[in-house]
Each structure stands twice: as structure tokens, then as C-alpha cells.
Design a protein around this motif. Structure first.
Motif, PDB file in Angstrom:
ATOM      1  N   ALA A  80       0.949  -1.101   0.012  1.00 11.53           N
ATOM      2  CA  ALA A  80       0.015  -0.163  -0.116  1.00 11.53           C
ATOM      3  C   ALA A  80       0.838   1.371  -0.076  1.00 11.53           C
ATOM      4  O   ALA A  80       0.514   2.367  -0.499  1.00 11.53           O
ATOM      5  CB  ALA A  80      -0.873   0.079   1.106  1.00 11.53           C
ATOM      6  N   THR A  81       2.334   1.110   0.595  1.00 14.90           N
ATOM      7  CA  THR A  81       2.935   2.507   0.794  1.00 14.90           C
ATOM      8  C   THR A  81       4.204   2.526  -0.103  1.00 14.90           C
ATOM      9  O   THR A  81       4.645   3.734  -0.273  1.00 14.90           O
ATOM     10  CB  THR A  81       3.411   2.674   2.001  1.00 14.90           C
ATOM     11  OG1 THR A  81       4.038   1.623   2.391  1.00 14.90           O
ATOM     12  CG2 THR A  81       2.239   2.737   3.026  1.00 14.90           C
ATOM     13  N   GLU A  82       4.568   1.571  -0.814  1.00 17.76           N
ATOM     14  CA  GLU A  82       5.684   1.738  -1.625  1.00 17.76           C
ATOM     15  C   GLU A  82       5.383   0.718  -3.017  1.00 17.76           C
ATOM     16  O   GLU A  82       4.646  -0.033  -3.066  1.00 17.76           O
ATOM     17  CB  GLU A  82       6.924   0.743  -0.883  1.00 17.76           C
ATOM     18  CG  GLU A  82       7.509   1.230   0.415  1.00 17.76           C
ATOM     19  CD  GLU A  82       8.424   0.609   0.754  1.00 17.76           C
ATOM     20  OE1 GLU A  82       9.363   0.006   0.260  1.00 17.76           O
ATOM     21  OE2 GLU A  82       8.528   0.374   2.149  1.00 17.76           O
ATOM     22  N   ASN A  83       6.203   1.203  -3.676  1.00 22.61           N
ATOM     23  CA  ASN A  83       6.237   0.669  -5.286  1.00 22.61           C
ATOM     24  C   ASN A  83       7.128  -0.578  -5.296  1.00 22.61           C
ATOM     25  O   ASN A  83       8.298  -0.391  -5.562  1.00 22.61           O
ATOM     26  CB  ASN A  83       6.543   1.584  -6.419  1.00 22.61           C
ATOM     27  CG  ASN A  83       6.173   0.911  -7.766  1.00 22.61           C
ATOM     28  OD1 ASN A  83       5.918  -0.090  -7.811  1.00 22.61           O
ATOM     29  ND2 ASN A  83       6.524   2.003  -8.779  1.00 22.61           N
ATOM     30  N   LEU A  84       6.849  -1.859  -4.913  1.00 21.92           N
ATOM     31  CA  LEU A  84       7.461  -2.776  -4.879  1.00 21.92           C
ATOM     32  C   LEU A  84       8.024  -3.371  -6.227  1.00 21.92           C
ATOM     33  O   LEU A  84       9.121  -4.099  -6.189  1.00 21.92           O
ATOM     34  CB  LEU A  84       6.949  -4.172  -4.121  1.00 21.92           C
ATOM     35  CG  LEU A  84       6.716  -3.848  -2.771  1.00 21.92           C
ATOM     36  CD1 LEU A  84       5.900  -4.728  -2.013  1.00 21.92           C
ATOM     37  CD2 LEU A  84       7.636  -3.247  -1.936  1.00 21.92           C
ATOM     38  N   GLU A  85       7.570  -2.826  -7.470  1.00 20.10           N
ATOM     39  CA  GLU A  85       7.898  -3.426  -8.392  1.00 20.10           C
ATOM     40  C   GLU A  85       9.472  -2.537  -8.925  1.00 20.10           C
ATOM     41  O   GLU A  85      10.173  -3.269  -9.753  1.00 20.10           O
ATOM     42  CB  GLU A  85       6.808  -3.050  -9.556  1.00 20.10           C
ATOM     43  CG  GLU A  85       5.711  -3.741  -9.716  1.00 20.10           C
ATOM     44  CD  GLU A  85       4.639  -3.454 -10.746  1.00 20.10           C
ATOM     45  OE1 GLU A  85       5.269  -2.736 -11.636  1.00 20.10           O
ATOM     46  OE2 GLU A  85       3.577  -3.907 -10.642  1.00 20.10           O
TER      47      GLU A  85
END
Length: 86
Positions: free
Chosen positions: A21-26
Motif C-alpha cells: 500500500a505504501t511502496e512501489n515494490l515493482e
């Protein structure tokens, strides 16, 4: 392990929902670890192919599990993996 983890960020399974929800893990090279806490008997999809569902947990918060669906070659190779395996 240090060599394998070089330049990777550890994200605990119990943190995964919040991190999604808080970071762009891609855009992050990350890794997680989990224990198979429950396995569902292999099932057949509408197309007739068999798949497995594992419930994974990091043993920090037993209320926070991740469901992992295994299809195709991954299912064929790993469906017999024992519950409790990391």
C-alpha cells in the motif's frame, strides 16, 4: 546468505500488505521468507489443470497470512512439499 541478500530488501510477510500500500515494490529488489502453515488439497481449475494453495506466515503475527497459488510446472514440482517447510 549475505551474498544472496546483497542489494535486496527483506520484507517480512506480516509487513507485505502495508508495504504494497505504501511502496512501489515493482521498483525494489526485495525478498521474503515464509513457512507453509496450511496446505489445501490440490484442486482442479475450470480448464482442468490442477493447482495448489499454500498459506504462508512469517511466525511473527499468526493472523497475517499470505495465500500462494501454485500452477503449472511449479505445482507439479512442489505440490508434495510438507507443511512446516520454510
Amino acid at each position: 546468505m549475505d551474498r544472496k541478500m546483497a542489494n535486496r530488501k527483506l520484507i517480512r510477510l506480516s509487513q507485505l500488505k502495508n508495504k504494497l500500500a505504501t511502496e512501489n515494490l515493482e521498483e525494489i529488489n526485495w525478498v521474503t521468507f515464509g513457512v507453509i502453515v496450511k496446505k489445501v488439497t490440490p484442486q482442479s481449475a475450470n480448464n482442468g489443470r490442477t493447482f495448489s494453495i499454500w498459506r504462508l506466515n512469517d511466525l511473527r503475527d499468526l493472523n497475517e497470512c499470505v495465500s500462494l497459488f501454485l500452477f503449472g510446472e511449479v505445482h507439479k514440482e512442489h505440490w508434495k512439499t510438507d507443511q512446516g517447510t520454510v
